[in-house]
Design a protein around this motif. Structure first.
Motif, PDB file in Angstrom:
ATOM      1  N   GLU A  86       0.591  -1.654  -0.333  1.00 49.75           N
ATOM      2  CA  GLU A  86      -0.188   0.116  -0.277  1.00 49.75           C
ATOM      3  C   GLU A  86       0.738   1.064  -0.258  1.00 49.75           C
ATOM      4  OE1 GLU A  86      -0.240  -2.512   2.252  1.00 49.75           O
ATOM      5  OE2 GLU A  86      -2.324  -3.334   1.120  1.00 49.75           O
ATOM      6  N   HIS A  87       1.803   1.576   0.706  1.00 53.28           N
ATOM      7  CA  HIS A  87       2.817   1.801   0.637  1.00 53.28           C
ATOM      8  C   HIS A  87       3.400   2.580  -0.794  1.00 53.28           C
ATOM      9  CE1 HIS A  87       3.721   1.526   4.937  1.00 53.28           C
ATOM     10  NE2 HIS A  87       2.048   1.953   5.184  1.00 53.28           N
ATOM     11  N   LEU A  88       3.321   1.450  -1.667  1.00 51.02           N
ATOM     12  CA  LEU A  88       4.424   1.660  -2.787  1.00 51.02           C
ATOM     13  C   LEU A  88       3.105   2.307  -4.120  1.00 51.02           C
ATOM     14  CD1 LEU A  88       6.567  -0.742  -2.631  1.00 51.02           C
ATOM     15  CD2 LEU A  88       7.465   1.487  -3.217  1.00 51.02           C
ATOM     16  N   ASP A  89       1.684   2.315  -3.320  1.00 51.69           N
ATOM     17  CA  ASP A  89      -0.121   2.721  -4.176  1.00 51.69           C
ATOM     18  C   ASP A  89       0.209   1.114  -5.388  1.00 51.69           C
ATOM     19  OD1 ASP A  89       0.067   5.267  -2.968  1.00 51.69           O
ATOM     20  OD2 ASP A  89       1.450   5.918  -4.144  1.00 51.69           O
ATOM     21  N   ILE A  90       0.084   0.364  -4.464  1.00 51.68           N
ATOM     22  CA  ILE A  90       0.259  -1.015  -5.409  1.00 51.68           C
ATOM     23  C   ILE A  90      -1.373  -1.454  -6.253  1.00 51.68           C
ATOM     24  CG2 ILE A  90       1.240  -3.504  -6.301  1.00 51.68           C
ATOM     25  CD1 ILE A  90       3.777  -2.808  -5.569  1.00 51.68           C
ATOM     26  N   ALA A  91      -1.433  -2.184  -6.626  1.00 48.40           N
ATOM     27  CA  ALA A  91      -3.595  -1.537  -6.882  1.00 48.40           C
ATOM     28  C   ALA A  91      -3.139  -3.296  -6.300  1.00 48.40           C
ATOM     29  CB  ALA A  91      -3.957  -1.482  -8.457  1.00 48.40           C
ATOM     30  N   GLU A  92      -4.547  -3.417  -5.423  1.00 43.67           N
ATOM     31  CA  GLU A  92      -4.496  -4.556  -4.320  1.00 43.67           C
ATOM     32  C   GLU A  92      -5.000  -5.849  -5.944  1.00 43.67           C
ATOM     33  OE1 GLU A  92      -8.678  -6.293  -1.761  1.00 43.67           O
ATOM     34  OE2 GLU A  92      -8.393  -4.269  -3.170  1.00 43.67           O
ATOM     35  N   GLU A 125       3.552   0.955 -13.067  1.00 43.03           N
ATOM     36  CA  GLU A 125       2.827   0.243 -13.096  1.00 43.03           C
ATOM     37  C   GLU A 125       3.800  -1.381 -12.847  1.00 43.03           C
ATOM     38  OE1 GLU A 125      -1.626  -0.879 -14.335  1.00 43.03           O
ATOM     39  OE2 GLU A 125       0.237  -0.047 -15.574  1.00 43.03           O
ATOM     40  N   PHE A 126       5.055  -1.379 -13.307  1.00 46.11           N
ATOM     41  CA  PHE A 126       6.276  -2.725 -13.025  1.00 46.11           C
ATOM     42  C   PHE A 126       6.883  -1.970 -12.106  1.00 46.11           C
ATOM     43  CE2 PHE A 126      10.306  -4.642 -13.989  1.00 46.11           C
ATOM     44  CZ  PHE A 126      10.167  -4.968 -14.480  1.00 46.11           C
ATOM     45  N   LEU A 127       7.379  -0.663 -12.043  1.00 44.88           N
ATOM     46  CA  LEU A 127       8.702  -0.089 -10.990  1.00 44.88           C
ATOM     47  C   LEU A 127       8.181  -0.024  -9.746  1.00 44.88           C
ATOM     48  CD1 LEU A 127      11.238   0.436 -11.057  1.00 44.88           C
ATOM     49  CD2 LEU A 127      10.998   2.724 -10.990  1.00 44.88           C
ATOM     50  N   PRO A 128       7.137  -0.215  -9.167  1.00 47.26           N
ATOM     51  CA  PRO A 128       6.945  -0.370  -7.970  1.00 47.26           C
ATOM     52  C   PRO A 128       6.998  -1.785  -7.322  1.00 47.26           C
ATOM     53  CG  PRO A 128       4.647   1.708  -8.890  1.00 47.26           C
ATOM     54  CD  PRO A 128       5.527   1.397 -10.120  1.00 47.26           C
ATOM     55  N   LEU A 129       6.126  -2.203  -8.380  1.00 48.88           N
ATOM     56  CA  LEU A 129       6.387  -3.964  -8.261  1.00 48.88           C
ATOM     57  C   LEU A 129       7.625  -4.150  -8.168  1.00 48.88           C
ATOM     58  CD1 LEU A 129       3.366  -6.065 -10.490  1.00 48.88           C
ATOM     59  CD2 LEU A 129       4.336  -6.349  -7.735  1.00 48.88           C
ATOM     60  N   LEU A 130       8.461  -4.035  -8.820  1.00 46.29           N
ATOM     61  CA  LEU A 130       9.919  -4.727  -9.200  1.00 46.29           C
ATOM     62  C   LEU A 130      10.339  -4.234  -7.616  1.00 46.29           C
ATOM     63  CD1 LEU A 130      12.753  -5.857  -9.564  1.00 46.29           C
ATOM     64  CD2 LEU A 130      12.902  -3.683 -11.282  1.00 46.29           C
ATOM     65  N   ILE A 131      10.300  -2.227  -7.204  1.00 42.99           N
ATOM     66  CA  ILE A 131      10.970  -2.319  -5.761  1.00 42.99           C
ATOM     67  C   ILE A 131      10.305  -2.853  -4.975  1.00 42.99           C
ATOM     68  CG2 ILE A 131      10.710  -0.029  -4.701  1.00 42.99           C
ATOM     69  CD1 ILE A 131      10.804   1.523  -7.425  1.00 42.99           C
ATOM     70  N   TYR A 132       9.409  -4.055  -4.674  1.00 44.98           N
ATOM     71  CA  TYR A 132       9.175  -4.290  -3.517  1.00 44.98           C
ATOM     72  C   TYR A 132       9.380  -5.471  -3.560  1.00 44.98           C
ATOM     73  CZ  TYR A 132       5.367  -6.853  -0.786  1.00 44.98           C
ATOM     74  OH  TYR A 132       5.333  -7.899   0.448  1.00 44.98           O
ATOM     75  N   ILE A 133       9.787  -6.056  -4.684  1.00 47.23           N
ATOM     76  CA  ILE A 133      10.775  -7.412  -4.923  1.00 47.23           C
ATOM     77  C   ILE A 133      11.836  -7.069  -4.484  1.00 47.23           C
ATOM     78  CG2 ILE A 133      10.940  -9.627  -6.786  1.00 47.23           C
ATOM     79  CD1 ILE A 133       7.498  -9.468  -5.523  1.00 47.23           C
ATOM     80  N   VAL A 134      12.842  -6.305  -4.534  1.00 45.78           N
ATOM     81  CA  VAL A 134      14.041  -6.118  -4.212  1.00 45.78           C
ATOM     82  C   VAL A 134      13.960  -5.824  -3.202  1.00 45.78           C
ATOM     83  CG1 VAL A 134      15.879  -4.634  -4.897  1.00 45.78           C
ATOM     84  CG2 VAL A 134      14.245  -5.056  -6.462  1.00 45.78           C
ATOM     85  N   LEU A 135      12.976  -5.129  -2.376  1.00 48.36           N
ATOM     86  CA  LEU A 135      12.571  -5.319  -1.011  1.00 48.36           C
ATOM     87  C   LEU A 135      12.490  -6.392   0.046  1.00 48.36           C
ATOM     88  CD1 LEU A 135      12.646  -2.780   1.284  1.00 48.36           C
ATOM     89  CD2 LEU A 135      10.448  -2.568   1.058  1.00 48.36           C
TER      90      LEU A 135
END
Length: 487
Positions: free
Chosen positions: A352-358, A413-423
């Protein structure tokens, strides 16, 4: 696909393994027979997430492997053994489990003292190349008549050397350099990059093609050229690299081998300096010119010559990896700082902090992507490391493609998900691996799809290194407080 909020409900209704147990009397008898052998509380069914079971035949052997009991004498890293003798460990927090030993060839008797006298089977470290780790997602119960048997939803099926429902776990490619007269110390621990387990390959193919950047706006569209199986690609890569090594073993290749040996010996003697990689690039460019004029490659097609160029880079980098990777102490220091930063942020930053859709909150695909990225430390050649990044990004791409029902998606849309995966993945030596790829992967080979995804990874890491509350959907005071609490 289910999001994190209804994952368990989705799996209870749709999971192929649970359905097979409910629908088959023979499968139920395996569990019921095991329940009568030991106290029911010790029996646990390991249920792989349904997306990783697509196209799989649920056999009795598969169920026996995923029906385990734990050692009541172990309180922390709990030992387990399956009905057919697969042995492994649950982690201290029970959030993952690792297979350490395949079932014995002579069969296994699931009764009596199954742990006493078998301590050696649990002494393997988790870094053992045969070890295979999966993640625990949820815990629930399976109702069988008037009995309830606990089950743990896991990220993917258990795997071990030669298991019948998966690609055999291949040991590293034969990178030995017989022509050079010595062992090259090549990648010895894991499968060929790109040779993803079937459960991951199937996940990538469930929704059709993978996605690739289409233009400067980074809109990603389906590419029919990517339909070819990743495993078929890997087999081809393996074959062509071995063909390259076979050519080097021929007497006519003595000049190439000698040139490489001299360069490697000189490179290993050089002191640490920032431009070490420039000499490698210059040498590879020189050797490519030699190959073009060499009798062994006379009449070779463009594809065959490109394979030879890749073989040169892979062989050379495998041999000089110990000197080229982390050439001085500053690399380890940066790795530790980055790892600590990701661990800090990962302790409280959410989707949610990265605004990734549900509809992208998919635990299974997130874990699969993380595991592909974490494999980057297992390889020595820059290209192989990039394949790990590519596989990670393809899992993300297919999740996005499915969520948008096949419609194009953008980098926003792609980059926030990649950021979360890296995190969440927080792979070892991340800074050093990115620098190693930047320095030693030839620039001419960085313009393709793997190069695009590598650039995205660099952007994701840069974001995480510098992120403040203003870049997240989080109250600044909460961000500051949590950052201080976890330091």
């Amino acid at each position: 696909m289910a999001n994190s909020q209804n994952l368990l409900h989705f799996e209870l209704e749709n999971n192929l393994l649970l359905r097979a147990i409910r629908d088959s009397l023979d499968h139920r008898k395996i569990i019921e027979r095991s329940v009568t052998m030991i106290p029911p509380v010790s029996l646990v069914v390991l249920v792989p997430a349904n997306v990783t079971l697509e196209g799989m035949n649920i056999t009795s052997t598969f169920i026996e492997t995923h029906l385990v009991t734990t050692n009541p004498a172990q309180m922390k890293e709990c030992q387990f053994v399956s009905v057919n003798g697969v042995r492994g460990l649950f982690s201290k927090g029970k959030d993952s489990l690792t297979v350490l030993q395949a079932p014995p060839e002579g069969g296994f008797e699931f009764t009596g003292e199954m742990f006493e006298g078998h301590s050696a089977a649990y002494e393997d470290t988790l870094s053992n190349p045969q070890a295979y780790t999966v993640h625990s997602l949820r815990v629930s119960d399976l109702e069988l008549g008037d009995q309830k048997v606990p089950f743990i939803l896991i990220s993917e099926p258990l795997s071990f050397q030669g298991c019948p429902w998966d690609n055999p776990i291949q040991q590293g490619e034969d990178t030995s350099d017989a022509a050079m007269g010595e062992d090259d110390g090549g990648d010895q621990s894991v499968a060929v990059p790109g040779s993803m387990p079937r459960r991951i390959r199937d996940f990538l193919n469930i929704f059709g093609t993978s996605a690739a950047p289409a233009n400067e706006t980074a809109m990603v569209q389906a590419d029919s050229s990517l339909k070819e199986s990743a495993v078929a690609d890997a087999a081809k890569i393996t074959l062509t690299y071995r063909d390259f090594l076979e050519k080097l073993r021929q007497p006519a290749a003595a000049d190439i081998v000698n040139n490489m040996k001299v360069f490697i010996e000189n490179f290993q003697k050089r002191p640490p300096q920032e431009d070490l990689h420039l000499s490698v690039r210059a040498f590879l460019d020189q050797m490519e010119g030699v190959l073009q004029r060499h009798p062994l490659w006379e009449g070779a097609s463009q594809e065959e010559f490109e394979n030879a160029r890749e073989g040169l880079e892979k062989l050379l980098m495998t041999r000089i990896h110990s000197r080229a990777f982390k050439p001085d102490a500053s690399y380890s220091r940066r790795d530790e700082e980055l790892s600590a930063r990701l661990a800090l942020l990962g302790s409280f930053v959410t989707l949610e902090h990265l605004d990734i859709a549900e509809n992208l909150h998919n635990e299974v695909s997130h874990i699969l992507a993380q595991k592909e990225l974490q494999k980057i430390v297992q390889y020595k050649a820059p290209r192989d490391k990039m394949v790990c990044i590519l596989n990670c990004c393809k899992v993300i791409s297919n999740l996005l493609t499915h969520a948008r029902e096949g419609q194009p998606y953008g980098a926003d849309e792609f980059l926030p998900l990649l950021i979360y995966i890296v995190l969440k993945a927080n792979p070892d030596d991340l800074h050093s691996n990115m620098q190693y790829i930047t320095n030693y992967r030839h620039p001419s080979r960085m313009a393709s799809e793997p190069g695009y995804f590598f650039t995205q990874l660099v952007s994701a890491v840069h974001f995480l290194e510098n992120v403040q509350s203003s870049s997240l959907s989080i109250d600044p005071e909460i961000f500051d407080r949590l950052s201080l609490i976890h330091i």
